[in-house]
Design a protein around this motif. Structure first.
Motif, PDB file in Angstrom:
ATOM      1  N   VAL A  28       0.763  -1.158  -0.065  1.00  0.00           N
ATOM      2  CA  VAL A  28       0.073   0.263  -0.014  1.00  0.00           C
ATOM      3  C   VAL A  28       0.878   1.471  -0.038  1.00  0.00           C
ATOM      4  CG1 VAL A  28      -0.106   0.236   2.373  1.00  0.00           C
ATOM      5  CG2 VAL A  28      -2.048   1.124   0.939  1.00  0.00           C
ATOM      6  N   ASP A  29       2.282   1.177   0.506  1.00  0.00           N
ATOM      7  CA  ASP A  29       3.014   2.203   0.552  1.00  0.00           C
ATOM      8  C   ASP A  29       3.487   2.446  -0.900  1.00  0.00           C
ATOM      9  OD1 ASP A  29       4.492   0.384   0.666  1.00  0.00           O
ATOM     10  OD2 ASP A  29       5.580   0.849   2.432  1.00  0.00           O
ATOM     11  N   GLY A  30       3.414   1.638  -1.530  1.00  0.00           N
ATOM     12  CA  GLY A  30       4.126   1.814  -2.935  1.00  0.00           C
ATOM     13  C   GLY A  30       5.277   0.845  -3.145  1.00  0.00           C
ATOM     14  N   SER A  31       5.807   0.632  -2.281  1.00  0.00           N
ATOM     15  CA  SER A  31       7.048  -0.456  -2.245  1.00  0.00           C
ATOM     16  C   SER A  31       6.670  -1.742  -2.761  1.00  0.00           C
ATOM     17  CB  SER A  31       7.717  -0.453  -0.836  1.00  0.00           C
ATOM     18  OG  SER A  31       6.960  -0.956   0.253  1.00  0.00           O
ATOM     19  N   GLY A  32       7.732  -2.507  -3.314  1.00  0.00           N
ATOM     20  CA  GLY A  32       7.515  -3.605  -3.760  1.00  0.00           C
ATOM     21  C   GLY A  32       8.509  -4.718  -3.387  1.00  0.00           C
ATOM     22  N   SER A  33       8.168  -6.232  -3.351  1.00  0.00           N
ATOM     23  CA  SER A  33       9.196  -6.986  -3.044  1.00  0.00           C
ATOM     24  C   SER A  33       8.917  -8.071  -3.894  1.00  0.00           C
ATOM     25  CB  SER A  33       8.935  -7.361  -1.714  1.00  0.00           C
ATOM     26  OG  SER A  33       9.987  -8.559  -1.410  1.00  0.00           O
ATOM     27  N   ALA A  34      10.092  -9.141  -4.371  1.00  0.00           N
ATOM     28  CA  ALA A  34      10.010 -10.189  -5.233  1.00  0.00           C
ATOM     29  C   ALA A  34       9.116 -11.110  -4.253  1.00  0.00           C
ATOM     30  CB  ALA A  34      11.060 -10.643  -5.439  1.00  0.00           C
ATOM     31  N   ALA A  35       8.429 -12.124  -5.082  1.00  0.00           N
ATOM     32  CA  ALA A  35       7.623 -13.020  -4.276  1.00  0.00           C
ATOM     33  C   ALA A  35       7.954 -14.463  -5.082  1.00  0.00           C
ATOM     34  CB  ALA A  35       6.348 -12.796  -4.453  1.00  0.00           C
ATOM     35  N   ARG A  36       7.894 -15.316  -4.043  1.00  0.00           N
ATOM     36  CA  ARG A  36       8.209 -16.853  -4.678  1.00  0.00           C
ATOM     37  C   ARG A  36       6.857 -17.682  -4.133  1.00  0.00           C
ATOM     38  NH1 ARG A  36      13.182 -18.609  -1.122  1.00  0.00           N
ATOM     39  NH2 ARG A  36      11.980 -17.393   0.371  1.00  0.00           N
ATOM     40  N   ILE A  37       6.601 -18.561  -5.051  1.00  0.00           N
ATOM     41  CA  ILE A  37       5.312 -19.687  -4.805  1.00  0.00           C
ATOM     42  C   ILE A  37       5.847 -20.593  -3.661  1.00  0.00           C
ATOM     43  CG2 ILE A  37       3.985 -21.179  -5.912  1.00  0.00           C
ATOM     44  CD1 ILE A  37       4.218 -19.778  -8.560  1.00  0.00           C
ATOM     45  N   VAL A  38       5.220 -20.464  -2.672  1.00  0.00           N
ATOM     46  CA  VAL A  38       5.399 -21.558  -1.750  1.00  0.00           C
ATOM     47  C   VAL A  38       4.553 -22.686  -2.059  1.00  0.00           C
ATOM     48  CG1 VAL A  38       4.655 -22.111   0.789  1.00  0.00           C
ATOM     49  CG2 VAL A  38       5.532 -19.778   0.016  1.00  0.00           C
ATOM     50  N   GLY A  39       3.352 -22.813  -2.589  1.00  0.00           N
ATOM     51  CA  GLY A  39       2.346 -23.968  -3.224  1.00  0.00           C
ATOM     52  C   GLY A  39       1.054 -23.352  -3.666  1.00  0.00           C
ATOM     53  N   ARG A  40       0.605 -24.246  -4.743  1.00  0.00           N
ATOM     54  CA  ARG A  40      -0.593 -23.992  -5.007  1.00  0.00           C
ATOM     55  C   ARG A  40      -1.674 -25.103  -5.262  1.00  0.00           C
ATOM     56  NH1 ARG A  40      -0.657 -24.555 -10.651  1.00  0.00           N
ATOM     57  NH2 ARG A  40       1.184 -25.242 -11.444  1.00  0.00           N
ATOM     58  N   ASP A  41      -2.607 -24.732  -5.245  1.00  0.00           N
ATOM     59  CA  ASP A  41      -3.762 -26.005  -5.169  1.00  0.00           C
ATOM     60  C   ASP A  41      -4.826 -25.662  -6.315  1.00  0.00           C
ATOM     61  OD1 ASP A  41      -5.267 -28.050  -4.660  1.00  0.00           O
ATOM     62  OD2 ASP A  41      -6.462 -27.285  -3.023  1.00  0.00           O
ATOM     63  N   PRO A  42      -4.628 -26.390  -7.347  1.00  0.00           N
ATOM     64  CA  PRO A  42      -5.692 -26.075  -8.444  1.00  0.00           C
ATOM     65  C   PRO A  42      -7.080 -26.581  -8.194  1.00  0.00           C
ATOM     66  CG  PRO A  42      -3.656 -26.984  -9.450  1.00  0.00           C
ATOM     67  CD  PRO A  42      -3.610 -27.145  -7.802  1.00  0.00           C
ATOM     68  N   ALA A  43      -7.180 -27.417  -7.316  1.00  0.00           N
ATOM     69  CA  ALA A  43      -8.544 -27.967  -6.945  1.00  0.00           C
ATOM     70  C   ALA A  43      -9.247 -26.887  -6.069  1.00  0.00           C
ATOM     71  CB  ALA A  43      -8.245 -29.504  -6.258  1.00  0.00           C
ATOM     72  N   SER A  44      -8.504 -25.826  -5.530  1.00  0.00           N
ATOM     73  CA  SER A  44      -9.351 -24.951  -4.641  1.00  0.00           C
ATOM     74  C   SER A  44      -9.092 -23.651  -4.999  1.00  0.00           C
ATOM     75  CB  SER A  44      -9.082 -25.151  -3.128  1.00  0.00           C
ATOM     76  OG  SER A  44      -7.547 -24.855  -2.995  1.00  0.00           O
ATOM     77  N   ASP A  45      -8.297 -23.461  -5.940  1.00  0.00           N
ATOM     78  CA  ASP A  45      -7.876 -22.128  -6.671  1.00  0.00           C
ATOM     79  C   ASP A  45      -7.031 -21.385  -5.697  1.00  0.00           C
ATOM     80  OD1 ASP A  45      -7.310 -20.333  -8.673  1.00  0.00           O
ATOM     81  OD2 ASP A  45      -9.494 -19.412  -8.617  1.00  0.00           O
ATOM     82  N   ILE A  46      -6.399 -21.851  -4.715  1.00  0.00           N
ATOM     83  CA  ILE A  46      -5.800 -21.215  -3.651  1.00  0.00           C
ATOM     84  C   ILE A  46      -4.205 -21.462  -4.087  1.00  0.00           C
ATOM     85  CG2 ILE A  46      -4.981 -21.330  -1.219  1.00  0.00           C
ATOM     86  CD1 ILE A  46      -7.695 -19.669  -1.646  1.00  0.00           C
ATOM     87  N   ALA A  47      -3.377 -20.143  -3.790  1.00  0.00           N
ATOM     88  CA  ALA A  47      -1.947 -20.370  -3.879  1.00  0.00           C
ATOM     89  C   ALA A  47      -1.225 -19.422  -2.582  1.00  0.00           C
ATOM     90  CB  ALA A  47      -1.271 -19.762  -5.142  1.00  0.00           C
ATOM     91  N   VAL A  48      -0.104 -19.863  -2.128  1.00  0.00           N
ATOM     92  CA  VAL A  48       0.719 -19.104  -1.264  1.00  0.00           C
ATOM     93  C   VAL A  48       1.883 -18.544  -1.872  1.00  0.00           C
ATOM     94  CG1 VAL A  48       1.519 -19.243   1.128  1.00  0.00           C
ATOM     95  CG2 VAL A  48      -0.651 -20.577   0.822  1.00  0.00           C
ATOM     96  N   LEU A  49       2.018 -17.184  -1.561  1.00  0.00           N
ATOM     97  CA  LEU A  49       3.567 -16.768  -1.774  1.00  0.00           C
ATOM     98  C   LEU A  49       4.257 -16.252  -0.584  1.00  0.00           C
ATOM     99  CD1 LEU A  49       2.174 -14.252  -4.600  1.00  0.00           C
ATOM    100  CD2 LEU A  49       3.154 -16.511  -4.860  1.00  0.00           C
ATOM    101  N   LYS A  50       5.439 -16.038  -0.744  1.00  0.00           N
ATOM    102  CA  LYS A  50       6.352 -15.732   0.422  1.00  0.00           C
ATOM    103  C   LYS A  50       7.201 -14.547  -0.211  1.00  0.00           C
ATOM    104  CE  LYS A  50       9.675 -17.265   3.621  1.00  0.00           C
ATOM    105  NZ  LYS A  50       9.023 -16.885   4.801  1.00  0.00           N
ATOM    106  N   VAL A  51       7.178 -13.205   0.513  1.00  0.00           N
ATOM    107  CA  VAL A  51       8.146 -12.196   0.292  1.00  0.00           C
ATOM    108  C   VAL A  51       8.986 -11.920   1.556  1.00  0.00           C
ATOM    109  CG1 VAL A  51       6.654 -11.096  -1.056  1.00  0.00           C
ATOM    110  CG2 VAL A  51       6.633 -10.575   1.304  1.00  0.00           C
ATOM    111  N   GLU A  52      10.335 -11.540   1.311  1.00  0.00           N
ATOM    112  CA  GLU A  52      11.197 -11.261   2.237  1.00  0.00           C
ATOM    113  C   GLU A  52      11.125  -9.647   2.627  1.00  0.00           C
ATOM    114  OE1 GLU A  52      12.584 -13.512   3.840  1.00  0.00           O
ATOM    115  OE2 GLU A  52      12.184 -15.229   2.360  1.00  0.00           O
ATOM    116  N   LYS A  53      10.263  -9.085   3.518  1.00  0.00           N
ATOM    117  CA  LYS A  53      10.057  -7.842   3.715  1.00  0.00           C
ATOM    118  C   LYS A  53       9.700  -7.585   5.271  1.00  0.00           C
ATOM    119  CE  LYS A  53       7.433  -3.881   2.120  1.00  0.00           C
ATOM    120  NZ  LYS A  53       8.641  -3.057   2.046  1.00  0.00           N
ATOM    121  N   PRO A  54      10.337  -6.782   5.871  1.00  0.00           N
ATOM    122  CA  PRO A  54       9.834  -6.703   7.547  1.00  0.00           C
ATOM    123  C   PRO A  54       8.717  -5.513   7.440  1.00  0.00           C
ATOM    124  CG  PRO A  54      11.789  -5.444   6.644  1.00  0.00           C
ATOM    125  CD  PRO A  54      11.288  -6.403   5.617  1.00  0.00           C
TER     126      PRO A  54
END
Length: 494
Positions: A257-283
């Motif tokens: 929301v503050d305009g800053s950005g961070s690269a994100a990696r895919i932790v896992g995704r589930d096509p059967a529920s359309d849910i995915a989890v990403l991970k960012v390294e940002k405090p």
């Protein structure tokens, strides 16, 4: 006369005179009665004589009657001849004034002909039309009056125009610029109560992010929600990031929301529920407060926050329109093939809202915005769907723990059918060695209930089975051969 006309009577010969009396039948019908003597009009009653008007009152005779006996008309004015203004040539004392019936109190009254106005020679301004309607003829108005009115209008216009011109010429123009000008400011009068849309948006906005996906020269946008601030986990939809999974050079980026950005990696995704989890390294992340699906009821106010059409931080509001709505999800360019028991809302949701937050009046997350119903143009028509927060929590925890999620499976392919009275899921085929095969479910069976809950479509069957864990034993009611039977099935893991 001889010849062919010898027997024709001579029409010019003298005719015999008629009889003195008519035939008896005519005399009986039209003749004078024997008792009648003289004309038929004889013997009519004589009309009464006209009443004679009473003589004038004595006071009137003394005041206005003539002095001499046998004289008629008015008497001379007191004192003889009239004064200076009453001359012999005056209209009231002419030589025949005494015999004027209008001045003679003894003159009898009589009705004369009605007054006639000579319209041809002297037409008047008021015309009487048929049906006794009158109208005023403008052409007969006085020309002088019209000219005076026109001159008055022109005079007033000239005076007003001249005065305006003089005032504008004599008034000095103000400077174009005014250095040091300060516009007035009012004291803040707006109060934002707890539970208002503005207050909800202010508290939830820091936990909602925009997801930017770039694969080669192509790009897409979506939304996400921070669910674990300490470890940097963000939940989004599988169809938002599935195109970048395993592709060399693909990039996924989370924008806050503050305009800053961070690269994100895919932790896992589930096509059967359309849910995915990403991970960012940002405090310093802010996690969303997770609600409970059991606390949501139809009609609750909700707020949707995301990045529709790439417009980050967009807030829309509405209500919960329906619960446990079976919705099949299958996105183009994605391996998503899911059926969810969705929360339906009329809060406007558009492409790019996918993966964003649907929160209640307290700001608690109750769903992940996932899909919209559309008429073909792709925009919102007031039918949006979100994955319930309880389903999201269960799948996200599995993905964070192992990178994958496990679902229950019956092992059948079905199609929605109806016979006009009951709906169900028609079994098209049964997978070998599946839970359905072991339970004795056959092709052409129609599943109508699971654990006593009615099943009306193939989507409802998937949702009903997915509500149980692998290894659970459920009762499946099917219609076969005109009757229904119940079968026991132990669910497999998928």
């Amino acid at each position: 006369m001889t010849g062919a006309f010898a027997d024709v009577p001579d029409r010019l010969a003298p005719r015999p005179s008629p009889a003195d009396r008519p035939p008896p039948e005519q005399e009986a019908a039209f003749g004078r009665p024997a008792a009648a003597v003289g004309g038929f009009a004889d013997g009519r009653p004589t009309p009464p004589p006209r009443p004679v008007p009473p003589p004038p009152a004595e006071a009137l005779l003394r005041a206005f009657g003539p002095k001499g006996t046998g004289e008629r008309g008015l008497q001379e004015p007191p004192g003889g001849r009239p004064g200076r203004r009453r001359t012999a040539a005056g209209p009231w004392w002419k030589s025949d004034a005494r015999s004027d019936p209008w001045r003679d109190p003894y003159a009898p009254a009589g009705l004369g002909a009605p007054a006639v106005y000579d319209e041809a020679s002297r037409p008047g301004p008021v015309v009487v039309e048929p049906q006794d309607r009158t109208k005023l003829r403008v052409r007969d108005l006085s020309v002088r009056l019209s000219v005076l009115a026109l001159l008055a209008v022109l005079l007033v216009g000239a005076i007003g125009g001249g005065a305006g011109w003089y005032l504008t010429k004599t008034n000095d123009e103000t400077p174009l610029l005014a250095p040091g000008t300060q516009l007035s400011q009012v004291d803040p009068g707006i109060t934002r109560e707890p539970g208002s849309v503005s207050q909800i948006a202010e508290s939830v906005m820091p936990s909602v992010v925009s997801i930017e996906v770039r694969v080669g020269q192509a790009g897409a946008t979506g939304s996400g929600v921070v669910v674990d601030a300490e470890n940097g986990y963000i939940v989004t939809n599988n169809h938002v990031v599935s195109g970048a999974d395993g592709v060399e050079g693909a990039e996924i980026r989370a924008v806050f929301v503050d305009g800053s950005g961070s690269a994100a990696r895919i932790v896992g995704r589930d096509p059967a529920s359309d849910i995915a989890v990403l991970k960012v390294e940002k405090p310093g992340l802010v996690a969303a407060s997770l609600g409970s699906s059991d606390d949501v009821v139809v009609g609750d106010p909700v707020v949707a926050i995301g990045s529709p059409l790439g417009l980050a931080g967009t807030v829309t509001s509405g209500i919960v329109s329906a619960l446990e709505r079976p919705v099949r999800l299958a996105g183009e360019g994605s391996d998503t093939n899911a059926v969810i028991s969705a929360v339906q809302t009329d809060a406007p949701i558009n492409p790019g809202n996918s993966g964003g937050a649907l929160v209640d009046a307290s700001g608690a997350l109750i769903g992940i915005n996932t899909a919209i119903a559309s008429t073909g143009a792709g925009g919102s028509i007031g039918l949006g769907f979100a994955i319930p927060v309880d389903t999201m929590r269960d799948i996200a925890e599995q993905l964070i723990e192992s990178g994958s999620a496990v679902h229950s499976s019956l092992g059948v392919n079905t199609r929605s059918v109806t016979d006009g009275t009951r709906d169900g899921a028609l079994v098209l085929n049964v997978e070998p060695s599946s839970a359905a095969a072991a339970a004795g479910i056959r092709e052409e069976d129609v599943v109508i209930a699971v654990e006593g809950e009615r099943v009306g479509s193939s989507e409802e069957l998937v949702v009903a089975v997915d509500a149980f864990q692998p290894g659970d034993t459920i009762t499946v009611e099917v219609v076969r051969g005109g009757g229904s039977i119940e079968l026991e099935a132990t669910l497999d893991a998928a």
